[in-house]
Enzyme design. Structure first.
Site, short mmCIF file in Angstrom:
data_model
loop_
_atom_site.label_atom_id
_atom_site.label_comp_id
_atom_site.label_asym_id
_atom_site.label_seq_id
_atom_site.Cartn_x
_atom_site.Cartn_y
_atom_site.Cartn_z
N CYS A 1 0.83 -1.21 0.00
CA CYS A 1 0.00 0.00 0.00
C CYS A 1 0.87 1.26 0.00
CB CYS A 1 -0.91 -0.02 1.22
SG CYS A 1 -1.88 1.48 1.41
N CYS B 1 -0.32 4.02 2.35
CA CYS B 1 -0.10 3.78 3.79
C CYS B 1 1.37 3.98 4.16
CB CYS B 1 -0.48 2.34 4.16
SG CYS B 1 -2.02 1.78 3.48
N ASP B 2 2.27 3.49 3.32
CA ASP B 2 3.68 3.40 3.73
C ASP B 2 4.63 4.29 2.93
OD1 ASP B 2 2.91 1.46 5.56
OD2 ASP B 2 3.07 -0.14 4.08
#
Ligand code: NAP
Length: 310
Positions: A132, A135-136
């Site tokens: 993701c 997200c990261d």
């Protein structure tokens, strides 16, 4: 008079749409969300292809789905369904609260990220291996990231990361990316995105200690030669896999070779009380708008079934 009960498994666009339609028709609706709202939209940075909404961030879309459903009285149950029994009544077993009986069930399991299955992937997950970008990605500001895959998700991830990282390298097993033209053109226009074609990742390598992160990806060319690309992160974007085993074990559905529930546009299964909707069923296109459409169809057919009993 007691309300008919609708249980929905899965809180992505398909499941929550089914819940909204069910609640608006007067059903008592519970959504088993497994602790996760929004399905794949929650991992999506920007949604620009949902009619009537020219731009929305994925997590915001997911939140809005949930808020809309809650306003209609839908209950979200933060548990995973472990088994489905369609013997007498339709009954769901969860780890936390035990058995849960329902009059109709709409299963919208969605799909999870496909793994490469190569050495280093599992060992370095969370230390540079990610599924993701939204997200990261921020952890790799100013660094180099590999994106693995050649579809829309890979293109989206690469675009997102190119705003954060110094350099993004897409590794793809074929010789031409596939995906929406508008996304691909944006990828080709970015100066800090490089594309390595005809290559598969065969290993992800990292620092030789348990706290260390990714240092690169070993790729294999079609002629069998190997090389290591230096990188601080590998974002895997090679599609999704449905998680339908629990439903298959109930005996009311069959899965195709890829694990999708075999069901047509009516979203019906062999049991008139059980429906399947969204990305977990066989279909040609998997988009938010097709998932939402499935959710509405499944709910309306579930309501027709309940009405037919009276
Ligand atoms: P996808 O379209 O299924 O693409 C997966 C990519 O990974 C393909 O390039 C595929 O290669 C590659 N791949 C699959 N298995 C692999 C393996 N074992 N090893 C190496 N490579 C592998 O998946 P997606 O891009 O995640 O998209 C999923 C769905 O969501 C699609 O319908 C997509 O259109 C949709 N989506 C839409 C948008 C948008 O509209 N903006 C954004 C994201 C996703 P091959 O090409 O060789 O098969």
């Amino acid at each position: 008079m007691e309300k008919n009960r609708l249980a929905v498994i899965g809180a992505g666009p398909a499941g929550i749409t089914a819940a909204i339609y069910g609640a608006r028709s007067g059903l008592d609706v519970s959504v088993f969300d497994g602790g996760f709202i929004g399905g794949q939209t929650a991992w999506t940075s920007e949604i620009e292809n949902y009619p009537g909404v020219d731009f929305i961030e994925g997590y915001e879309f997911a939140n809005r789905l949930k808020t809309q459903a809650e306003k209609l009285g839908v209950k979200f149950i933060n548990e995973n369904v472990e088994s489905i029994n369609c013997g007498g009544s339709v009954s769901l077993k969860t780890q936390g609260s035990g058995d849960f009986d329902t009059d109709v069930l709409i299963a919208a399991f969605g799909a999870k990220h496909r793994k490469i299955g190569c050495p280093g992937e599992e060992e370095l997950a969370g230390r540079g291996v990610s599924y993701c970008a939204t997200c990261d990605g921020a952890f790799f500001r100013g660094k180099t990231a590999v994106v693995y895959g050649g579809g829309n998700t890979a293109a989206e991830n690469a675009l997102y990361l190119s705003n954060v990282c110094d350099k993004v390298i897409i590794v793809y097993r074929k010789d031409k990316l596939r995906g929406e033209k508008v996304l691909l053109n944006a990828v080709f226009d970015r100066e800090n995105i490089e594309i390595v074609y005809n290559s598969t990742i065969v290993e992800i390598v990292g620092e030789d200690n348990t706290a260390g992160g990714v240092t690169g990806a070993v790729i294999e060319k079609q002629n069998g030669s190997r090389e290591t690309i230096a990188a601080d992160a590998v974002f895997v974007a090679i599609g999704m896999q449905p998680e339908n085993q629990v439903l298959a074990e109930s005996g009311v559905v069959n899965l195709d070779k890829q694990g999708y529930v075999i069901a047509d546009e009516s979203c019906r299964t062999d049991d008139p009380r059980v429906f399947v909707s969204g990305d977990c069923r066989t279909k040609e296109h998997r988009q938010i708008v097709t998932a939402v459409s499935d959710g509405a169809v499944a709910a309306m057919n579930a309501i027709s079934y309940l009405n037919s009993l009276n």
